[in-house]
Design an enzyme around this catalytic site. Structure first.
Site, PDB file in Angstrom:
ATOM      1  N   LYS A   1      75.990  37.640  79.489  1.00  0.00           N
ATOM      2  CA  LYS A   1      75.148  38.789  80.610  1.00  0.00           C
ATOM      3  C   LYS A   1      74.033  39.342  79.992  1.00  0.00           C
ATOM      4  CE  LYS A   1      76.223  42.563  83.903  1.00  0.00           C
ATOM      5  NZ  LYS A   1      75.357  42.151  84.919  1.00  0.00           N
TER       6      LYS A   1
ATOM      7  N   SER B   1      76.341  44.454  92.565  1.00  0.00           N
ATOM      8  CA  SER B   1      75.463  45.386  92.404  1.00  0.00           C
ATOM      9  C   SER B   1      75.895  46.426  91.298  1.00  0.00           C
ATOM     10  CB  SER B   1      75.690  46.571  93.713  1.00  0.00           C
ATOM     11  OG  SER B   1      75.009  47.708  93.518  1.00  0.00           O
TER      12      SER B   1
ATOM     13  N   GLY C   1      73.417  47.316  88.596  1.00  0.00           N
ATOM     14  CA  GLY C   1      72.351  47.981  87.934  1.00  0.00           C
ATOM     15  C   GLY C   1      71.899  47.541  86.405  1.00  0.00           C
TER      16      GLY C   1
ATOM     17  N   CYS D   1      63.493  41.534  87.332  1.00  0.00           N
ATOM     18  CA  CYS D   1      64.257  42.835  87.636  1.00  0.00           C
ATOM     19  C   CYS D   1      62.872  43.744  87.870  1.00  0.00           C
ATOM     20  CB  CYS D   1      64.710  43.416  85.883  1.00  0.00           C
ATOM     21  SG  CYS D   1      63.178  42.940  84.803  1.00  0.00           S
TER      22      CYS D   1
ATOM     23  N   ILE E   1      67.140  30.529  91.265  1.00  0.00           N
ATOM     24  CA  ILE E   1      66.752  31.972  91.520  1.00  0.00           C
ATOM     25  C   ILE E   1      67.877  32.925  91.177  1.00  0.00           C
ATOM     26  CG2 ILE E   1      65.399  31.048  93.465  1.00  0.00           C
ATOM     27  CD1 ILE E   1      67.904  31.783  95.364  1.00  0.00           C
TER      28      ILE E   1
ATOM     29  N   GLY F   1      74.091  29.149  94.861  1.00  0.00           N
ATOM     30  CA  GLY F   1      75.046  28.793  95.937  1.00  0.00           C
ATOM     31  C   GLY F   1      75.496  27.292  95.585  1.00  0.00           C
TER      32      GLY F   1
END
Ligand SMILES: Cc1cc2nc3c(=O)[nH]c(=O)nc-3n(C[C@H](O)[C@H](O)[C@H](O)COP(=O)(O)O)c2cc1C
Length: 367
Positions: free
Chosen positions: A88, A134, A136, A204, A266, A326
């Site tokens: 990550k 979400s 951040g 970002c 994406i 997806g």
């Protein structure tokens, strides 16, 4: 490539490797969950038949930056046959995570096309699954993630390779010079871990604006050129958002297409996320709009893969394309490969199906 398409497999959702009912920190400390927690390593037979940026891989399939929160998650993904897992996105300094909740299922009818601007969050995680995430882009200090990433990198078996993702952080006093310097520092810190492929997240927010960095071609060029001065032979991937037309992609590729080894696309598509009463679903400032991923954005990932493939030809560049968005079964994997993806990755599809890599290896015709 053969134009056969794998049968749609049974895509019933399994216990997720990340538990949305718990905080990010609890997931980080106690996860991964579900099958990723059993410690069983799937042995892969035979010699790797594919290659990813010069590294042999059993399958050009992996997990994009995000759901693999730390080394424990990356190691579990490798054990379950995800041959190209991305650690990550990290930063050069600690950044706190947004308040819980950080993952919610969302109701999307069909594709999340750009005219669908408002979505309702829901409690049940059911097929066809789309979620909003979400966080951040939180990060621990390099003191934590450098040794943690190094251990994850070393866990890759033959036919596997770990990618490390990072992004720059705006400084408190602002300014592009500091912002670019932070990307350079980040690249140096990443190199010290021994990671063999580095991805920089350009999807970002750009310094000084809320628009995405990848949409600012000149700034993206500066960032990529600055990073390249420290990377040497280590391949650089850029992670970008969905671009709605060829002309915009061409501008980006003319600026950076010759300098990068791969483009991963994406990231999520944003929409307003509300509860059943129409109120903001995610608490806190700046969280009304949030990124959506999963089945409903597959159309956009595929379109972007085709677009990158077409425009790569036009500008005469040679980077690899990593198709994301997806993917939840072998047929999706094959669709991406036929669209021109050199490698394919699944985030949401992997989170609720830890066996996805094994399924794809069984069912995709080329594997
Ligand atoms: C839980 C979660 C966390 C994510 N965090 C990041 C991140 O830190 N950096 C990044 O570049 N993308 C991040 N993403 C975006 C994914 O890499 C991917 O681009 C997006 O989810 C679309 O793929 P999918 O439809 O397979 O989920 C995250 C996605 C999820 C689901």
């Amino acid at each position: 490539m053969e134009c056969l398409t794998a049968q749609r497999s049974d895509t019933r959702l399994q216990a997720p490797i990340y538990d949305p009912s718990m905080s990010y920190q609890d997931n980080f400390d106690r996860g991964p969950f579900g099958e990723f927690a059993d410690g069983v390593r799937i042995e892969q037979a035979g010699k790797p038949q594919h290659s990813f940026l010069g590294h042999p891989v059993h399958a050009p399939f992996g997990v994009p930056a995000g759901p693999l929160l730390n080394g424990k998650f990356v190691k579990a993904a490798l054990d379950k046959g995800f041959d190209i897992p991305v650690y990550k996105t990290v930063r050069t300094r600690r950044v706190a995570c947004h308040e819980w909740p950080n993952v919610l299922a969302v109701d999307v009818e069909g594709d999340l096309t750009l005219d669908k601007t408002k979505l309702v969050a829901k409690d049940d995680y059911a097929e066809p699954l789309s979620i909003t995430n979400s966080f951040g882009v939180p990060s621990f200090d390099p003191d934590f993630w450098q040794p943690d990433m190094a251990v994850a990198v070393a866990h890759a078996g033959p036919g596997q390779v770990v990618v490390g993702s990072y992004q720059g952080t705006k400084s408190e006093r602002g300014g592009a010079t500091d912002y670019i310097a932070d990307f350079i520092l980040g690249a140096r810190l990443m190199l010290e871990t021994g990671v063999k492929i580095i991805e920089v997240n350009l999807s970002c927010p750009n310094e000084g604006t809320s628009a995405l960095l990848c949409f600012d071609v000149e700034r993206s060029r500066e960032v990529v050129e600055a990073i390249k001065t420290v990377l040497g032979e280590i391949p650089l991937l850029i992670k970008v958002a969905y671009f709605p037309d060829d002309a915009a992609v061409e501008r980006l590729l003319r600026a950076v297409g010759g300098a990068v080894s791969g483009i991963c696309a994406i990231n999520t598509i944003t929409a307003e996320i509300v509860d059943e009463n129409g109120r903001q679903a995610l608490p806190g400032e700046g969280r009304l709009r949030s990124g959506v991923c999963g089945r409903s954005i597959k159309w956009a990932g595929l379109e972007m893969t085709r677009r990158l493939s077409r425009v790569r030809e036009v500008v005469g560049a040679e980077f690899s394309i990593i198709g994301v968005g997806g993917v939840s079964d072998a047929a999706d994997y094959e669709e991406y490969r036929q669209a021109g993806a050199d490698a394919v990755m699944a985030a949401t599809g992997m989170m609720w199906n830890p066996q996805l890599a094994q399924q794809i290896k069984r069912e995709a015709h080329e594997l």
